[in-house]
Enzyme design. Structure first.
Site, PDB file in Angstrom:
ATOM      1  N   TYR A  89      -2.756  -1.031  10.403  1.00 53.82           N
ATOM      2  CA  TYR A  89      -2.659  -1.218   8.948  1.00 53.82           C
ATOM      3  C   TYR A  89      -1.317  -0.689   8.428  1.00 53.82           C
ATOM      4  O   TYR A  89      -0.616  -1.371   7.665  1.00 53.82           O
ATOM      5  CB  TYR A  89      -3.825  -0.489   8.277  1.00 53.82           C
ATOM      6  CG  TYR A  89      -3.919  -0.711   6.791  1.00 53.82           C
ATOM      7  CD1 TYR A  89      -4.545  -1.839   6.276  1.00 53.82           C
ATOM      8  CD2 TYR A  89      -3.374   0.208   5.896  1.00 53.82           C
ATOM      9  CE1 TYR A  89      -4.637  -2.044   4.907  1.00 53.82           C
ATOM     10  CE2 TYR A  89      -3.464   0.011   4.526  1.00 53.82           C
ATOM     11  CZ  TYR A  89      -4.089  -1.121   4.040  1.00 53.82           C
ATOM     12  OH  TYR A  89      -4.178  -1.326   2.683  1.00 53.82           O
TER      13      TYR A  89
ATOM     14  N   SER B 233       0.874  -1.179   0.000  1.00 51.27           N
ATOM     15  CA  SER B 233       0.000   0.000   0.000  1.00 51.27           C
ATOM     16  C   SER B 233       0.903   1.218   0.000  1.00 51.27           C
ATOM     17  O   SER B 233       2.076   1.130   0.423  1.00 51.27           O
ATOM     18  CB  SER B 233      -0.845  -0.004   1.277  1.00 51.27           C
ATOM     19  OG  SER B 233      -1.388   1.281   1.529  1.00 51.27           O
TER      20      SER B 233
HETATM   21  C1  BGC Z   1      -6.152   1.566   1.992  1.00 53.28           C
HETATM   22  C2  BGC Z   1      -7.308   2.448   1.572  1.00 53.28           C
HETATM   23  C3  BGC Z   1      -6.835   3.872   1.359  1.00 53.28           C
HETATM   24  C4  BGC Z   1      -5.592   3.923   0.480  1.00 53.28           C
HETATM   25  C5  BGC Z   1      -5.006   5.318   0.368  1.00 53.28           C
HETATM   26  C6  BGC Z   1      -5.049   1.706   0.995  1.00 53.28           C
HETATM   27  O1  BGC Z   1      -3.997   0.862   1.311  1.00 53.28           O
HETATM   28  O2  BGC Z   1      -6.594   0.221   2.091  1.00 53.28           O
HETATM   29  O3  BGC Z   1      -8.322   2.419   2.573  1.00 53.28           O
HETATM   30  O4  BGC Z   1      -7.867   4.624   0.742  1.00 53.28           O
HETATM   31  O5  BGC Z   1      -4.609   3.059   0.980  1.00 53.28           O
HETATM   32  O6  BGC Z   1      -4.926   5.963   1.612  1.00 53.28           O
END
Ligand code: BGC
Length: 273
Positions: A171, A158
């Site tokens: 996360y 991400s």
């Molecule tokens: C997340 C999303 C978020 C995006 C940008 C992703 O990894 O799961 O919820 O919108 O990152 O912030």
């Protein structure tokens, strides 16, 4: 099968396992890999109906696919997932370790379960699946490889592998961990001709971030973070996965490919800071 790269069907003869493939980015990745010629194992956690629908669609298009339920944070279930792949298709060449969840809370309100679940699925899940993939890549006969590499792993990271994210520390920690997991593993297994890369999506229109893009106001706020001026679609990520998994990217390992419309380009500085 001797490796012979055809850009029209870059994954012909390959077998791919895609985790978390019953929705969102994983679903799109599984479909794109199948479209590129791979036989695909569509892993799901709980939504077997969506996984079955995807398998039916792939088969209707002339592809090969099966759906296999497994929780990627459970060691025994991961072993069963890879056994099912081997039973169905005889080998495995590609792992897309995509499964990911969010359980958002500020730190004072974050439960240990919120923390453990996110680290368990997003990070431990990548470890368990990659370990299983590496073990199998190493023992498959070299003369039957469809690719130049002995196997390719793509981890779904991400932008939050580098962008800190208040209210989402579990996360962000899982994705920061995934970054070093991916790079360290790539270093460890390169001599086996196994490639390991990450994709770092930005804001992609999927259920995981539904609240961030549903509605004009939310979307307008989100777009301020995206220099390219649109939200990403799952197939933006899927095309990157096909490329990274294929011989087209044979000399690429240990890297993160950002698919984020420029979200990591410090958009606040667009107007001279
Ligand atoms: C997340 C999303 C978020 C995006 C940008 C992703 O990894 O799961 O919820 O919108 O990152 O912030």
């Amino acid at each position: 099968m001797a490796s012979h790269f055809d850009p029209a069907i870059p994954l012909a003869g390959h077998v791919a396992v895609v985790t978390g493939a019953s929705s969102g980015i994983g679903l799109s990745v599984a479909e794109a890999l199948a479209g590129a010629g791979a036989a695909v194992v569509v892993n799901y956690h709980s939504d077997n109906a969506s996984a079955d629908t995807l398998v039916d669609r792939i088969r209707a298009d002339g592809g090969r696919a099966i759906a296999v339920g497994a929780n990627v944070s459970d060691e025994a279930e991961v072993a069963r997932l890879f056994d099912a792949a081997a039973d169905a298709f005889g080998r495995i060449d590609i792992l897309v370790a995509n499964s990911g969840v969010q359980k958002d809370a500020s730190i004072a309100d974050m439960t240990l379960d919120d923390w453990n679940t996110v680290i368990g699925v997003n990070l431990t899940g990548q470890f368990l699946c990659a370990r299983e993939a590496v073990r199998r890549f190493r023992t498959q006969p070299a003369d039957r490889r469809p690719a130049r590499s002995a196997g390719s792993i793509v981890t779904m990271s991400s932008v939050h592998e580098v962008i800190p994210w208040a209210g989402h520390i579990n996360y962000a920690a899982s994705k920061g961990g995934s970054r070093m997991f991916t790079r360290s593993l790539a270093q460890e297994v390169a001599a086996d001709r196994i490639r390991v890369n990450a994709i770092a999506p930005g804001a992609i229109r999927t259920p995981i971030n539904h609240d961030a893009w549903d509605g004009d106001e939310a979307l307008e706020k989100l777009l301020r973070l995206i220099p390219y001026g649109r939200i990403g679609e799952p197939d933006d990520v899927a095309r990157a996965a096909v490329w990274l998994a294929s011989d087209a990217a044979d000399y690429v390992t240990g890297t993160t490919l950002f698919v984020d419309g420029g979200m990591t380009l410090y958009p606040e500085f667009r107007d001279n800071g």
